[in-house]
Design an enzyme around this catalytic site. Structure first.
Site, PDB file in Angstrom:
ATOM      1  N   HIS A 143      11.054  18.608  85.426  1.00  0.00           N
ATOM      2  CA  HIS A 143      12.357  17.929  85.384  1.00  0.00           C
ATOM      3  C   HIS A 143      12.562  17.121  84.111  1.00  0.00           C
ATOM      4  CE1 HIS A 143      12.723  18.241  90.064  1.00  0.00           C
ATOM      5  NE2 HIS A 143      12.936  19.387  89.447  1.00  0.00           N
ATOM      6  N   CYS A 180      24.216  14.002  63.538  1.00  0.00           N
ATOM      7  CA  CYS A 180      25.586  14.526  63.646  1.00  0.00           C
ATOM      8  C   CYS A 180      26.525  13.584  64.378  1.00  0.00           C
ATOM      9  CB  CYS A 180      25.570  15.894  64.311  1.00  0.00           C
ATOM     10  SG  CYS A 180      25.255  15.821  66.076  1.00  0.00           S
ATOM     11  N   CYS A 203      20.205  16.181  71.769  1.00  0.00           N
ATOM     12  CA  CYS A 203      21.542  16.281  71.189  1.00  0.00           C
ATOM     13  C   CYS A 203      22.139  17.605  71.665  1.00  0.00           C
ATOM     14  CB  CYS A 203      21.467  16.257  69.663  1.00  0.00           C
ATOM     15  SG  CYS A 203      23.069  16.577  68.905  1.00  0.00           S
ATOM     16  N   VAL A 208       9.413  12.273  85.631  1.00  0.00           N
ATOM     17  CA  VAL A 208       9.827  12.200  84.232  1.00  0.00           C
ATOM     18  C   VAL A 208       9.269  10.940  83.562  1.00  0.00           C
ATOM     19  CG1 VAL A 208      11.974  13.466  84.713  1.00  0.00           C
ATOM     20  CG2 VAL A 208      12.007  10.954  84.766  1.00  0.00           C
ATOM     21  N   ASP A 209       8.455  10.174  84.309  1.00  0.00           N
ATOM     22  CA  ASP A 209       8.073   8.826  83.844  1.00  0.00           C
ATOM     23  C   ASP A 209       6.951   8.803  82.801  1.00  0.00           C
ATOM     24  OD1 ASP A 209       5.735   9.233  85.420  1.00  0.00           O
ATOM     25  OD2 ASP A 209       6.627   8.200  87.132  1.00  0.00           O
ATOM     26  N   GLY A 269       3.025  13.571  97.165  1.00  0.00           N
ATOM     27  CA  GLY A 269       4.073  12.570  96.945  1.00  0.00           C
ATOM     28  C   GLY A 269       5.439  13.132  96.613  1.00  0.00           C
ATOM     29  N   THR A 270       5.787  14.219  97.276  1.00  0.00           N
ATOM     30  CA  THR A 270       7.155  14.733  97.081  1.00  0.00           C
ATOM     31  C   THR A 270       7.787  15.022  98.433  1.00  0.00           C
ATOM     32  OG1 THR A 270       8.527  16.519  96.187  1.00  0.00           O
ATOM     33  CG2 THR A 270       6.226  17.083  96.630  1.00  0.00           C
ATOM     34  N   SER A 271       9.109  14.760  98.511  1.00  0.00           N
ATOM     35  CA  SER A 271       9.820  15.040  99.763  1.00  0.00           C
ATOM     36  C   SER A 271       9.989  16.549  99.963  1.00  0.00           C
ATOM     37  CB  SER A 271      11.187  14.350  99.766  1.00  0.00           C
ATOM     38  OG  SER A 271      11.919  14.737  98.620  1.00  0.00           O
ATOM     39  N   PRO A 322       2.517  10.062 102.981  1.00  0.00           N
ATOM     40  CA  PRO A 322       2.492   9.232 104.192  1.00  0.00           C
ATOM     41  C   PRO A 322       3.443   9.760 105.260  1.00  0.00           C
ATOM     42  CG  PRO A 322       3.239   7.945 102.269  1.00  0.00           C
ATOM     43  CD  PRO A 322       3.003   9.348 101.801  1.00  0.00           C
TER      44      PRO A 322
HETATM   45  C1  BJW Z   1       4.218   8.831  98.740  1.00  0.00           C
HETATM   46  C2  BJW Z   1       3.871   7.531  98.484  1.00  0.00           C
HETATM   47  C3  BJW Z   1       2.548   7.321  98.129  1.00  0.00           C
HETATM   48  C4  BJW Z   1       5.942   7.517  98.964  1.00  0.00           C
HETATM   49  N1  BJW Z   1       1.713   8.349  98.062  1.00  0.00           N
HETATM   50  N2  BJW Z   1       3.367   9.836  98.669  1.00  0.00           N
HETATM   51  C5  BJW Z   1      18.005  26.125  97.101  1.00  0.00           C
HETATM   52  C6  BJW Z   1      18.320  25.579  98.329  1.00  0.00           C
HETATM   53  C7  BJW Z   1      19.079  24.408  98.408  1.00  0.00           C
HETATM   54  C8  BJW Z   1      19.527  23.772  97.265  1.00  0.00           C
HETATM   55  C9  BJW Z   1      19.205  24.303  96.053  1.00  0.00           C
HETATM   56  C10 BJW Z   1      18.462  25.455  95.985  1.00  0.00           C
HETATM   57  N3  BJW Z   1      18.273  25.750  94.657  1.00  0.00           N
HETATM   58  C11 BJW Z   1      18.885  24.807  93.925  1.00  0.00           C
HETATM   59  C12 BJW Z   1      19.474  23.921  94.732  1.00  0.00           C
HETATM   60  C13 BJW Z   1      20.252  22.731  94.289  1.00  0.00           C
HETATM   61  C14 BJW Z   1      19.408  21.554  93.906  1.00  0.00           C
HETATM   62  C15 BJW Z   1      18.606  21.110  95.115  1.00  0.00           C
HETATM   63  O1  BJW Z   1      17.455  21.418  95.282  1.00  0.00           O
HETATM   64  N4  BJW Z   1      19.228  20.315  95.962  1.00  0.00           N
HETATM   65  C16 BJW Z   1      18.524  19.790  97.152  1.00  0.00           C
HETATM   66  C17 BJW Z   1      18.576  18.264  97.117  1.00  0.00           C
HETATM   67  C18 BJW Z   1      19.165  20.369  98.356  1.00  0.00           C
HETATM   68  N5  BJW Z   1      18.537  21.851  92.787  1.00  0.00           N
HETATM   69  C19 BJW Z   1      18.961  21.790  91.534  1.00  0.00           C
HETATM   70  O2  BJW Z   1      20.133  21.534  91.275  1.00  0.00           O
HETATM   71  C20 BJW Z   1      17.989  22.118  90.423  1.00  0.00           C
HETATM   72  N6  BJW Z   1      18.567  23.092  89.553  1.00  0.00           N
HETATM   73  C21 BJW Z   1      18.678  24.357  89.888  1.00  0.00           C
HETATM   74  O3  BJW Z   1      18.176  24.835  90.865  1.00  0.00           O
HETATM   75  O4  BJW Z   1      19.414  25.070  88.983  1.00  0.00           O
HETATM   76  C22 BJW Z   1      19.695  26.432  89.248  1.00  0.00           C
HETATM   77  C23 BJW Z   1      20.336  26.974  87.972  1.00  0.00           C
HETATM   78  C24 BJW Z   1      19.826  28.139  87.419  1.00  0.00           C
HETATM   79  C25 BJW Z   1      20.412  28.651  86.252  1.00  0.00           C
HETATM   80  C26 BJW Z   1      21.468  27.988  85.649  1.00  0.00           C
HETATM   81  C27 BJW Z   1      21.956  26.814  86.191  1.00  0.00           C
HETATM   82  C28 BJW Z   1      21.391  26.318  87.362  1.00  0.00           C
HETATM   83  C29 BJW Z   1      17.714  20.887  89.572  1.00  0.00           C
HETATM   84  C30 BJW Z   1      17.062  19.789  90.304  1.00  0.00           C
HETATM   85  C31 BJW Z   1      16.949  18.569  89.418  1.00  0.00           C
HETATM   86  C32 BJW Z   1      16.430  17.352  90.146  1.00  0.00           C
HETATM   87  N7  BJW Z   1      16.615  16.217  89.318  1.00  0.00           N
HETATM   88  C33 BJW Z   1      16.065  14.928  89.754  1.00  0.00           C
HETATM   89  C34 BJW Z   1      16.391  13.880  88.670  1.00  0.00           C
HETATM   90  C35 BJW Z   1      15.472  14.089  87.478  1.00  0.00           C
HETATM   91  C36 BJW Z   1      15.807  13.163  86.365  1.00  0.00           C
HETATM   92  C37 BJW Z   1      15.560  11.723  86.689  1.00  0.00           C
HETATM   93  O5  BJW Z   1      14.480  11.324  87.186  1.00  0.00           O
HETATM   94  O6  BJW Z   1      16.452  10.968  86.413  1.00  0.00           O
HETATM   95  O7  BJW Z   1      14.643  15.037  89.922  1.00  0.00           O
HETATM   96  S1  BJW Z   1      16.634  14.426  91.359  1.00  0.00           S
HETATM   97  C38 BJW Z   1      15.095  13.785  91.905  1.00  0.00           C
HETATM   98  O8  BJW Z   1      14.549  14.597  92.964  1.00  0.00           O
HETATM   99  C39 BJW Z   1      14.138  13.935  90.710  1.00  0.00           C
HETATM  100  C40 BJW Z   1      12.864  14.307  91.379  1.00  0.00           C
HETATM  101  O9  BJW Z   1      11.988  14.924  90.476  1.00  0.00           O
HETATM  102  C41 BJW Z   1      13.325  15.206  92.495  1.00  0.00           C
HETATM  103  C42 BJW Z   1      12.341  15.317  93.635  1.00  0.00           C
HETATM  104  O10 BJW Z   1      12.138  14.084  94.229  1.00  0.00           O
HETATM  105  P1  BJW Z   1      10.661  13.680  94.731  1.00  0.00           P
HETATM  106  O11 BJW Z   1       9.763  13.557  93.583  1.00  0.00           O
HETATM  107  O12 BJW Z   1      10.260  14.574  95.810  1.00  0.00           O
HETATM  108  O13 BJW Z   1      10.957  12.177  95.265  1.00  0.00           O
HETATM  109  P2  BJW Z   1      11.470  11.715  96.700  1.00  0.00           P
HETATM  110  O14 BJW Z   1      11.913  10.326  96.564  1.00  0.00           O
HETATM  111  O15 BJW Z   1      12.429  12.690  97.259  1.00  0.00           O
HETATM  112  O16 BJW Z   1      10.171  11.776  97.623  1.00  0.00           O
HETATM  113  C43 BJW Z   1       9.077  10.924  97.422  1.00  0.00           C
HETATM  114  C44 BJW Z   1       8.006  11.279  98.421  1.00  0.00           C
HETATM  115  O17 BJW Z   1       6.864  10.480  98.165  1.00  0.00           O
HETATM  116  C45 BJW Z   1       8.405  11.026  99.888  1.00  0.00           C
HETATM  117  O18 BJW Z   1       8.096  12.171 100.657  1.00  0.00           O
HETATM  118  C46 BJW Z   1       7.505   9.854 100.317  1.00  0.00           C
HETATM  119  O19 BJW Z   1       7.105   9.932 101.680  1.00  0.00           O
HETATM  120  C47 BJW Z   1       6.325  10.045  99.398  1.00  0.00           C
HETATM  121  N8  BJW Z   1       5.600   8.828  99.091  1.00  0.00           N
HETATM  122  N9  BJW Z   1       5.010   6.737  98.677  1.00  0.00           N
HETATM  123  C48 BJW Z   1       2.178   9.590  98.364  1.00  0.00           C
HETATM  124  N10 BJW Z   1       2.116   6.048  97.877  1.00  0.00           N
END
Ligand code: BJW
Length: 261
Positions: free
Chosen positions: A115, A147, A123, A99-100, A184-186, A211
């Site tokens: 995201h 509002c 709003c 989101v950055d 770069g995603t977990s 990594p």
């Molecule tokens: C490097 C590096 C370098 C380091 N080079 N790499 C099915 C199964 C299980 C659960 C669910 C499912 N479906 C839905 C869910 C629930 C939930 C979910 O997935 N939970 C899991 C945690 C289990 N999902 C949701 O709730 C989603 N909504 C949804 O599914 O709604 C359904 C619905 C339908 C209809 C009506 C209503 C509902 C929404 C998910 C929202 C995630 N939000 C966040 C916050 C965003 C806002 C903010 O930034 O403030 O998004 S949480 C956070 O995680 C953020 C990220 O985008 C997201 C992913 O994280 P990311 O990018 O992978 O980061 P990290 O830190 O996890 O990993 C970093 C990686 O980089 C690591 O692997 C490092 O090794 C690597 N790395 N340095 C390359 N230099």
């Protein structure tokens, strides 16, 4: 790298799905890494609609700090290379969970943001989204000028639906691409985490750049262990060495049995 360059140059459609690791080399914390947000904060207290309802002040203070930190960072080589590929590879698409806004600042124009965007506010009463790049925010929590209702960050919290059009487009691209890079995603947050498997089921080559091992690693066709900036630079060099002038060849006539839908 030569082999990967070949795959990317021959593909008709290449998709990159990025996560917080891509911005790590810019100095933006990830969520789940050693210095990640979820190591020092509880996701349920900051990144859910319930948390916002309970304590909008706390949630906005966190977003205000993040906005301040991000504003001071610059895109890194990974962002810039992906922006370059958008121009050079006609079938290239970028899908991000970030989101950055660093992809956009690096020059990517067609970013599918799953995201949301930390530089937008919404709003809830009027369902209006507005751009806001003020750092630091003068008033926390911010209110709608029209509002008076509380504004929220225009990001997707846990339990919330992703923007429908963006998710639909991302799924279609994953289903129809020839190669999908997961950078770069977990790979644990759904539905974004399902995109590589959609691509793989339809016969695309899946390339993970990270990594660390992730739940996707075992399924990926290529696992490149290292930092996004370094690995993408190496691939980019191989692409330029293979096709220095245009970095794009005519697509292969037939890529497997899978076809666009
Ligand atoms: C490097 C590096 C370098 C380091 N080079 N790499 C099915 C199964 C299980 C659960 C669910 C499912 N479906 C839905 C869910 C629930 C939930 C979910 O997935 N939970 C899991 C945690 C289990 N999902 C949701 O709730 C989603 N909504 C949804 O599914 O709604 C359904 C619905 C339908 C209809 C009506 C209503 C509902 C929404 C998910 C929202 C995630 N939000 C966040 C916050 C965003 C806002 C903010 O930034 O403030 O998004 S949480 C956070 O995680 C953020 C990220 O985008 C997201 C992913 O994280 P990311 O990018 O992978 O980061 P990290 O830190 O996890 O990993 C970093 C990686 O980089 C690591 O692997 C490092 O090794 C690597 N790395 N340095 C390359 N230099």
């Amino acid at each position: 790298m030569k082999e990967l360059a070949e795959i990317l140059l021959k593909a008709e459609s290449v998709v990159a799905v990025t996560g917080a690791g891509v911005s790590a080399e810019s100095g933006v914390p990830t969520f789940r890494g050693p210095d990640g947000y979820w190591r020092s904060h509880r996701a349920e207290e900051l990144a859910t609609a319930e948390a916002f309802q309970r304590n909008p002040q706390l949630v906005w203070e966190w977003y205000n700090e993040r906005r301040l930190a991000i504003a001071a960072k610059e895109p890194n080589p990974a962002h810039r290379i992906l922006a370059g590929w958008e121009k050079r590879l006609p079938g290239f698409h970028l899908i991000t969970q970030n989101v950055d806004g660093l992809h956009q600042r690096a020059g990517s124009r067609n970013v599918i943001a799953l995201h949301g965007d930390i530089w937008e506010m919404r709003c809830g009463t009027e369902n209006v989204t507005m751009r806001n790049e003020e750092t630091p925010l003068r008033v926390i929590p911010p209110r709608c000028q029209r509002c008076g209702a509380l504004l929220r960050p225009n990001v997707v919290w846990f339990g919330e639906a992703l923007p429908q059009a963006a998710l639909h487009r991302a799924e279609k691209l994953a289903e129809t691409c020839d190669a999908l890079l997961v950078i770069g995603t977990s790979a644990i947050v759904y539905p974004a985490a399902a995109l590589p498997m959609l691509a793989k089921r339809r016969g695309a080559v899946v390339i993970e750049i990270n990594p660390d091992e992730t739940p996707l690693s075992a399924q990926a066709d290529y696992r490149l262990r290292g930092k996004a900036g370094e690995i993408l630079s190496a691939i980019d060099r191989a692409i330029h060495a293979r096709s220095p002038r245009c970095a794009r060849q005519e697509p292969a006539k037939v890529v497997g049995q899978r076809r666009k839908t």
